[in-house]
Design a protein around this motif. Structure first.
Motif, PDB file in Angstrom:
ATOM      1  N   LEU A   1       0.853  -1.184   0.000  1.00 37.34           N
ATOM      2  CA  LEU A   1       0.000   0.000   0.000  1.00 37.34           C
ATOM      3  C   LEU A   1       0.890   1.235   0.000  1.00 37.34           C
ATOM      4  O   LEU A   1       1.857   1.308   0.756  1.00 37.34           O
ATOM      5  N   GLY A   2       0.559   2.195  -0.836  1.00 41.04           N
ATOM      6  CA  GLY A   2       1.314   3.441  -0.901  1.00 41.04           C
ATOM      7  C   GLY A   2       0.800   4.482   0.060  1.00 41.04           C
ATOM      8  O   GLY A   2       1.410   5.535   0.248  1.00 41.04           O
ATOM      9  N   ALA A   3      -0.346   4.209   0.680  1.00 41.60           N
ATOM     10  CA  ALA A   3      -0.952   5.112   1.666  1.00 41.60           C
ATOM     11  C   ALA A   3      -1.817   4.267   2.588  1.00 41.60           C
ATOM     12  O   ALA A   3      -2.231   3.160   2.222  1.00 41.60           O
ATOM     13  N   ALA A   4      -2.107   4.783   3.765  1.00 44.47           N
ATOM     14  CA  ALA A   4      -2.969   4.064   4.702  1.00 44.47           C
ATOM     15  C   ALA A   4      -4.334   3.827   4.070  1.00 44.47           C
ATOM     16  O   ALA A   4      -4.798   4.606   3.231  1.00 44.47           O
ATOM     17  N   LEU A   5      -4.979   2.736   4.471  1.00 47.92           N
ATOM     18  CA  LEU A   5      -6.290   2.360   3.952  1.00 47.92           C
ATOM     19  C   LEU A   5      -7.260   2.284   5.113  1.00 47.92           C
ATOM     20  O   LEU A   5      -7.073   1.492   6.037  1.00 47.92           O
ATOM     21  N   GLY A   6      -8.277   3.140   5.095  1.00 45.77           N
ATOM     22  CA  GLY A   6      -9.293   3.128   6.147  1.00 45.77           C
ATOM     23  C   GLY A   6     -10.269   1.985   5.944  1.00 45.77           C
ATOM     24  O   GLY A   6     -10.422   1.471   4.834  1.00 45.77           O
ATOM     25  N   SER A   7     -10.964   1.597   6.992  1.00 45.90           N
ATOM     26  CA  SER A   7     -11.855   0.435   6.935  1.00 45.90           C
ATOM     27  C   SER A   7     -13.071   0.631   6.036  1.00 45.90           C
ATOM     28  O   SER A   7     -13.694  -0.348   5.641  1.00 45.90           O
ATOM     29  N   SER A   8     -13.416   1.855   5.683  1.00 44.84           N
ATOM     30  CA  SER A   8     -14.570   2.083   4.812  1.00 44.84           C
ATOM     31  C   SER A   8     -14.178   2.558   3.410  1.00 44.84           C
ATOM     32  O   SER A   8     -15.040   2.834   2.588  1.00 44.84           O
ATOM     33  N   ALA A   9     -12.888   2.619   3.122  1.00 41.74           N
ATOM     34  CA  ALA A   9     -12.414   3.091   1.811  1.00 41.74           C
ATOM     35  C   ALA A   9     -12.836   2.131   0.701  1.00 41.74           C
ATOM     36  O   ALA A   9     -12.872   0.916   0.899  1.00 41.74           O
ATOM     37  N   VAL A  10     -13.149   2.672  -0.464  1.00 45.92           N
ATOM     38  CA  VAL A  10     -13.509   1.861  -1.634  1.00 45.92           C
ATOM     39  C   VAL A  10     -12.467   1.987  -2.743  1.00 45.92           C
ATOM     40  O   VAL A  10     -12.650   1.456  -3.833  1.00 45.92           O
ATOM     41  N   VAL A  11     -11.389   2.693  -2.454  1.00 47.95           N
ATOM     42  CA  VAL A  11     -10.225   2.750  -3.339  1.00 47.95           C
ATOM     43  C   VAL A  11      -8.988   2.564  -2.477  1.00 47.95           C
ATOM     44  O   VAL A  11      -8.975   2.920  -1.302  1.00 47.95           O
ATOM     45  N   ALA A  12      -7.961   1.967  -3.066  1.00 48.46           N
ATOM     46  CA  ALA A  12      -6.707   1.759  -2.350  1.00 48.46           C
ATOM     47  C   ALA A  12      -5.575   2.355  -3.164  1.00 48.46           C
ATOM     48  O   ALA A  12      -5.520   2.180  -4.385  1.00 48.46           O
ATOM     49  N   THR A  13      -4.688   3.062  -2.493  1.00 43.91           N
ATOM     50  CA  THR A  13      -3.493   3.598  -3.136  1.00 43.91           C
ATOM     51  C   THR A  13      -2.379   2.572  -2.973  1.00 43.91           C
ATOM     52  O   THR A  13      -2.044   2.174  -1.857  1.00 43.91           O
ATOM     53  N   LEU A  14      -1.830   2.139  -4.112  1.00 45.07           N
ATOM     54  CA  LEU A  14      -0.731   1.182  -4.100  1.00 45.07           C
ATOM     55  C   LEU A  14       0.575   1.890  -4.392  1.00 45.07           C
ATOM     56  O   LEU A  14       0.585   3.017  -4.885  1.00 45.07           O
ATOM     57  N   GLU A  15       1.679   1.224  -4.109  1.00 41.97           N
ATOM     58  CA  GLU A  15       3.000   1.693  -4.514  1.00 41.97           C
ATOM     59  C   GLU A  15       2.935   1.878  -6.032  1.00 41.97           C
ATOM     60  O   GLU A  15       2.277   1.123  -6.739  1.00 41.97           O
ATOM     61  N   ALA A  16       3.570   2.924  -6.556  1.00 43.66           N
ATOM     62  CA  ALA A  16       3.389   3.361  -7.952  1.00 43.66           C
ATOM     63  C   ALA A  16       3.602   2.273  -8.998  1.00 43.66           C
ATOM     64  O   ALA A  16       2.755   2.086  -9.883  1.00 43.66           O
ATOM     65  N   SER A  17       4.704   1.542  -8.953  1.00 37.52           N
ATOM     66  CA  SER A  17       4.946   0.551 -10.010  1.00 37.52           C
ATOM     67  C   SER A  17       3.984  -0.625  -9.901  1.00 37.52           C
ATOM     68  O   SER A  17       3.542  -1.172 -10.915  1.00 37.52           O
ATOM     69  N   GLY A  18       3.611  -1.011  -8.677  1.00 40.22           N
ATOM     70  CA  GLY A  18       2.625  -2.077  -8.500  1.00 40.22           C
ATOM     71  C   GLY A  18       1.262  -1.668  -9.020  1.00 40.22           C
ATOM     72  O   GLY A  18       0.562  -2.452  -9.672  1.00 40.22           O
ATOM     73  N   ALA A  19       0.874  -0.422  -8.761  1.00 38.58           N
ATOM     74  CA  ALA A  19      -0.413   0.082  -9.248  1.00 38.58           C
ATOM     75  C   ALA A  19      -0.436   0.119 -10.766  1.00 38.58           C
ATOM     76  O   ALA A  19      -1.430  -0.255 -11.396  1.00 38.58           O
TER      77      ALA A  19
END
Length: 119
Positions: free
Chosen positions: A13-31
């Motif tokens: 994960l490239g940023a924290a993910l909250g329990s109600s989030a519907v999008v996730a930020t990944l590390e740039a090359s993985g995304a």
């Protein structure tokens, strides 16, 4: 739409993910890798893991470095994850059901006694 195959895929994960989030930020090359593989109509299942626990999500294409996610699949529970949590491709019961339903060889109807219809 199709279940994508991306053997050995993992990222963080490239940023924290909250329990109600519907999008996730990944590390740039993985995304970038995942979004390119998903395309406009693909999906896959991802396992997100941290010291606090794990959760299975269903992912669809987003705009890098973001992916869209359906939370708490495979009986898991939506929870919060810190930046840097491990993310990997996963294959569970729902993925297997997707293969049977949408099958790579046109498998369309399966019953308890076996394959009823295949094309």
């Amino acid at each position: 739409m199709a279940l994508i195959k991306l053997a050995g895929f993992s990222t963080t994960l490239g940023a924290a993910l909250g329990s109600s989030a519907v999008v996730a930020t990944l590390e740039a090359s993985g995304a970038a890798t995942l979004n390119a593989a998903l395309g406009a109509s693909g999906w896959c299942y991802l396992l997100i893991v941290s010291a606090a626990g794990q959760e299975m999500v269903k992912a669809t294409q987003g705009t890098s470095p973001v992916i869209n996610i359906e939370r708490a699949v495979e009986g898991s529970t939506a929870q919060s994850f810190p930046s840097g949590a491990f993310v990997r491709l996963a294959f569970g019961v729902e993925a297997a059901e997707d293969v049977v339903t949408d099958g790579p060889a046109g498998l369309t109807d399966v019953t308890a006694s076996g394959i009823a219809t295949a094309s």
